[in-house]
Design an enzyme around this catalytic site. Structure first.
Site, PDB file in Angstrom:
ATOM      1  N   HIS A 158       0.768  -1.673   0.107  1.00 62.34           N
ATOM      2  CA  HIS A 158      -0.283   0.117  -0.221  1.00 62.34           C
ATOM      3  C   HIS A 158       0.745   1.118   0.181  1.00 62.34           C
ATOM      4  O   HIS A 158       1.754   0.860   0.363  1.00 62.34           O
ATOM      5  CB  HIS A 158      -1.166   0.046   1.359  1.00 62.34           C
ATOM      6  CG  HIS A 158      -2.089  -0.436   1.200  1.00 62.34           C
ATOM      7  ND1 HIS A 158      -1.953  -2.553   1.545  1.00 62.34           N
ATOM      8  CD2 HIS A 158      -3.236  -0.908   0.758  1.00 62.34           C
ATOM      9  CE1 HIS A 158      -2.973  -2.480   0.766  1.00 62.34           C
ATOM     10  NE2 HIS A 158      -4.130  -2.130   0.778  1.00 62.34           N
ATOM     11  N   LYS A 162      -0.750   4.729   4.196  1.00 62.86           N
ATOM     12  CA  LYS A 162      -0.955   3.887   5.071  1.00 62.86           C
ATOM     13  C   LYS A 162      -0.729   3.715   7.038  1.00 62.86           C
ATOM     14  O   LYS A 162       0.399   3.375   6.726  1.00 62.86           O
ATOM     15  CB  LYS A 162      -1.290   2.432   4.402  1.00 62.86           C
ATOM     16  CG  LYS A 162      -2.906   1.852   5.291  1.00 62.86           C
ATOM     17  CD  LYS A 162      -2.930   0.314   4.698  1.00 62.86           C
ATOM     18  CE  LYS A 162      -4.081  -0.292   5.062  1.00 62.86           C
ATOM     19  NZ  LYS A 162      -4.637  -0.026   5.349  1.00 62.86           N
TER      20      LYS A 162
HETATM   21  N1  LIG Z   1     -13.002  -1.525   3.100  1.00 66.83           N
HETATM   22  C1  LIG Z   1     -11.918   0.034   2.053  1.00 66.83           C
HETATM   23  O1  LIG Z   1     -12.489  -0.845   0.641  1.00 66.83           O
HETATM   24  C2  LIG Z   1     -11.084   0.323   1.692  1.00 66.83           C
HETATM   25  C3  LIG Z   1     -10.513   1.281   1.013  1.00 66.83           C
HETATM   26  C4  LIG Z   1      -9.896   2.162   0.721  1.00 66.83           C
HETATM   27  C5  LIG Z   1      -9.355   2.532   2.165  1.00 66.83           C
HETATM   28  N2  LIG Z   1      -9.736   1.969   3.266  1.00 66.83           N
HETATM   29  C6  LIG Z   1      -9.697   2.132   4.916  1.00 66.83           C
HETATM   30  O2  LIG Z   1     -10.383   3.822   4.871  1.00 66.83           O
HETATM   31  C7  LIG Z   1      -9.728   4.537   6.567  1.00 66.83           C
HETATM   32  C8  LIG Z   1      -9.144   5.873   5.899  1.00 66.83           C
HETATM   33  O3  LIG Z   1      -7.960   6.118   4.489  1.00 66.83           O
HETATM   34  P1  LIG Z   1      -7.746   6.908   3.321  1.00 66.83           P
HETATM   35  O4  LIG Z   1      -6.718   6.663   2.946  1.00 66.83           O
HETATM   36  O5  LIG Z   1      -8.713   7.604   2.994  1.00 66.83           O
HETATM   37  O6  LIG Z   1      -7.709   7.985   4.617  1.00 66.83           O
HETATM   38  P2  LIG Z   1      -7.067   9.758   4.816  1.00 66.83           P
HETATM   39  O7  LIG Z   1      -6.077   9.691   5.871  1.00 66.83           O
HETATM   40  O8  LIG Z   1      -6.857  10.135   3.768  1.00 66.83           O
HETATM   41  O9  LIG Z   1      -8.452  10.209   5.158  1.00 66.83           O
HETATM   42  C9  LIG Z   1      -9.510   9.867   6.116  1.00 66.83           C
HETATM   43  C10 LIG Z   1     -10.052  10.823   6.882  1.00 66.83           C
HETATM   44  O10 LIG Z   1     -10.626  11.468   7.662  1.00 66.83           O
HETATM   45  C11 LIG Z   1     -10.920  11.363   8.785  1.00 66.83           C
HETATM   46  N3  LIG Z   1     -11.333  12.087   9.801  1.00 66.83           N
HETATM   47  C12 LIG Z   1     -11.146  11.555  10.876  1.00 66.83           C
HETATM   48  N4  LIG Z   1     -11.517  11.785  12.166  1.00 66.83           N
HETATM   49  C13 LIG Z   1     -12.602  12.002  11.689  1.00 66.83           C
HETATM   50  C14 LIG Z   1     -13.971  12.450  12.686  1.00 66.83           C
HETATM   51  N5  LIG Z   1     -14.001  12.341  14.251  1.00 66.83           N
HETATM   52  N6  LIG Z   1     -14.345  12.971  12.063  1.00 66.83           N
HETATM   53  C15 LIG Z   1     -14.508  13.589  10.082  1.00 66.83           C
HETATM   54  N7  LIG Z   1     -13.618  12.987   9.607  1.00 66.83           N
HETATM   55  C16 LIG Z   1     -12.499  12.355  10.081  1.00 66.83           C
HETATM   56  C17 LIG Z   1      -9.704  12.800   9.046  1.00 66.83           C
HETATM   57  O11 LIG Z   1      -9.480  13.882   8.222  1.00 66.83           O
HETATM   58  C18 LIG Z   1      -9.182  11.984   7.180  1.00 66.83           C
HETATM   59  O12 LIG Z   1      -9.731  13.713   6.200  1.00 66.83           O
HETATM   60  C19 LIG Z   1      -8.385   3.635   6.448  1.00 66.83           C
HETATM   61  O13 LIG Z   1      -8.627   3.105   7.431  1.00 66.83           O
HETATM   62  C20 LIG Z   1      -7.771   2.098   4.978  1.00 66.83           C
HETATM   63  O14 LIG Z   1      -7.617   1.381   5.318  1.00 66.83           O
HETATM   64  C21 LIG Z   1     -10.725   0.629   3.191  1.00 66.83           C
HETATM   65  O1  LIG Z   2      -5.711   2.688   1.435  1.00 65.89           O
HETATM   66  C1  LIG Z   2      -5.803   2.265   2.235  1.00 65.89           C
HETATM   67  O2  LIG Z   2      -5.717   2.083   3.099  1.00 65.89           O
HETATM   68  C2  LIG Z   2      -6.655   0.712   2.049  1.00 65.89           C
HETATM   69  N1  LIG Z   2      -7.542  -0.380   3.190  1.00 65.89           N
HETATM   70  C3  LIG Z   2      -7.835  -1.018   2.593  1.00 65.89           C
HETATM   71  C4  LIG Z   2      -7.230  -1.732   3.860  1.00 65.89           C
HETATM   72  O3  LIG Z   2      -6.548  -1.974   4.353  1.00 65.89           O
HETATM   73  O4  LIG Z   2      -7.074  -3.271   2.766  1.00 65.89           O
HETATM   74  C5  LIG Z   2      -8.074  -1.822   1.049  1.00 65.89           C
HETATM   75  C6  LIG Z   2      -7.051  -1.196   0.320  1.00 65.89           C
HETATM   76  C7  LIG Z   2      -7.202  -0.130   0.731  1.00 65.89           C
END
Ligand SMILES: NC(=O)c1ccc[n+]([C@@H]2O[C@H](COP(=O)([O-])OP(=O)(O)OC[C@H]3O[C@@H](n4cnc5c(N)ncnc54)[C@H](O)[C@@H]3O)[C@@H](O)[C@H]2O)c1
Ligand SMILES: O=C(O)C1=N[C@H](C(=O)O)CCC1
Length: 269
Positions: A158, A162
């Site tokens: 990643h 992350k």
């Molecule tokens: N399940 C999936 O398919 C998938 C895909 C991508 C990312 N993710 C997960 O999503 C999460 C976010 O990833 P990202 O790359 O967008 O991170 P990021 O850091 O770019 O974004 C997170 C956002 O959440 C905000 N935030 C934090 N606390 C908050 C609160 N109390 N209220 C409102 N907003 C708040 C932050 O200010 C930030 O803008 C991670 O846990 C990542 O692993 C999951």
């Molecule tokens: O960008 C991330 O953070 C991602 N989080 C998810 C994970 O933890 O698997 C999904 C892929 C991207």
């Protein structure tokens, strides 16, 4: 238009938040009714379209999660574990569908999410893409067929920002591999080898994490046997796959019974 489900995007300025805002705005099956950021974030009070570098759309980013969730039918949340647990209380009170993409929860946090799911629909998955959710099923099947003489290793890569490892996806794949063998992942997971580790435990499921640059997300499940190796691989090149899955989950969750669901339910896998 008025009867399309109203969606709130939590963490609207984040990598996933911005992708979600675009995805909901482009959809003809949902409408964007709120964008939330944490208190003190520089986007709070700004129009979300302008904050993202585009045209004014007349929707300011707010830190008043309670106020906007009260107007919503679903909340899509890719933020951070503590923030998501706090939001789960609000969505449960508002009886709004809570789509959780956040990863990196500890067992106590997962327990709180489970409790909130007694009152509202929660769809939670460490990866919302169609491809990864198919790969989970394939991993379970291959693991059951091959048996423990094949060593299972899960390698994920990643982007540099992350914060959690192994990724949520890697853990989903590990759980599927363990289920295929009829064991619990907690009992066989091997995370983080360093130094004189000794030979590999037979039956272990190993995890390795690479972090760098702008990698969106890559996962290999390696089945290494004597004289042959099988590798199942998913490569994400665009975060839109996660946002599309999350929006599909928000729409799917309307009028369902309270409970905790995952993307298998949404995708009918
Ligand atoms: N399940 C999936 O398919 C998938 C895909 C991508 C990312 N993710 C997960 O999503 C999460 C976010 O990833 P990202 O790359 O967008 O991170 P990021 O850091 O770019 O974004 C997170 C956002 O959440 C905000 N935030 C934090 N606390 C908050 C609160 N109390 N209220 C409102 N907003 C708040 C932050 O200010 C930030 O803008 C991670 O846990 C990542 O692993 C999951
Ligand atoms: O960008 C991330 O953070 C991602 N989080 C998810 C994970 O933890 O698997 C999904 C892929 C991207």
């Amino acid at each position: 238009m008025g009867n399309l489900p109203g969606i709130v995007v939590m963490g609207a300025s984040g990598r996933m938040g911005q992708m979600l805002v675009h995805t909901v705005l482009q959809s003809d099956r949902a409408r964007l009714v709120g964008c939330v950021e944490r208190p003190g974030h520089p986007w709070v009070g700004r129009d979300v379209g302008e904050a993202m570098g585009g045209a004014h759309i007349g929707l300011p980013v707010t830190d008043d999660a309670v106020g906007v969730i009260a107007q919503a039918q679903a909340v899509i949340d890719f933020t951070a574990p503590a923030a998501t647990v706090a939001t789960a209380t609000l969505t449960a009170q508002a009886r709004a569908v809570h789509v959780i993409g956040t990863t990196g929860f500890n067992p106590e946090e997962l327990q709180k999410i489970r409790a909130a799911a007694r009152h509202a629909v929660i769809v939670r998955a460490g990866n919302m893409s169609l491809g990864v959710n198919l790969l989970v099923g394939l991993t379970r099947k291959v693991s059951a067929v091959l048996g423990p003489e094949f060593d299972i290793e899960i390698v994920e890569a990643h982007h540099r920002h992350k914060v959690d490892a192994p990724s949520g996806t890697a853990l989903m794949l590990g759980e599927a591999a363990a289920e295929g063998r009829g064991v619990h992942l907690d009992e066989v997971a091997e995370r983080g080898r360093d130094g004189i580790t000794g030979a590999r435990d037979s039956g272990a499921i190993g995890f390795s994490a690479i972090r760098g640059g702008d990698v969106v997300g890559e996962h290999d499940v390696i089945f290494a046997g004597a004289g042959e190796r099988l590798v199942l691989r998913h490569i994400a090149t665009d975060r839109a796959i996660f946002a599309r899955g999350a929006l599909a989950a928000a729409i799917w969750g309307q009028d369902r019974k309270p409970g905790e669901y995952d993307m298998n339910d949404v995708l009918g896998l």
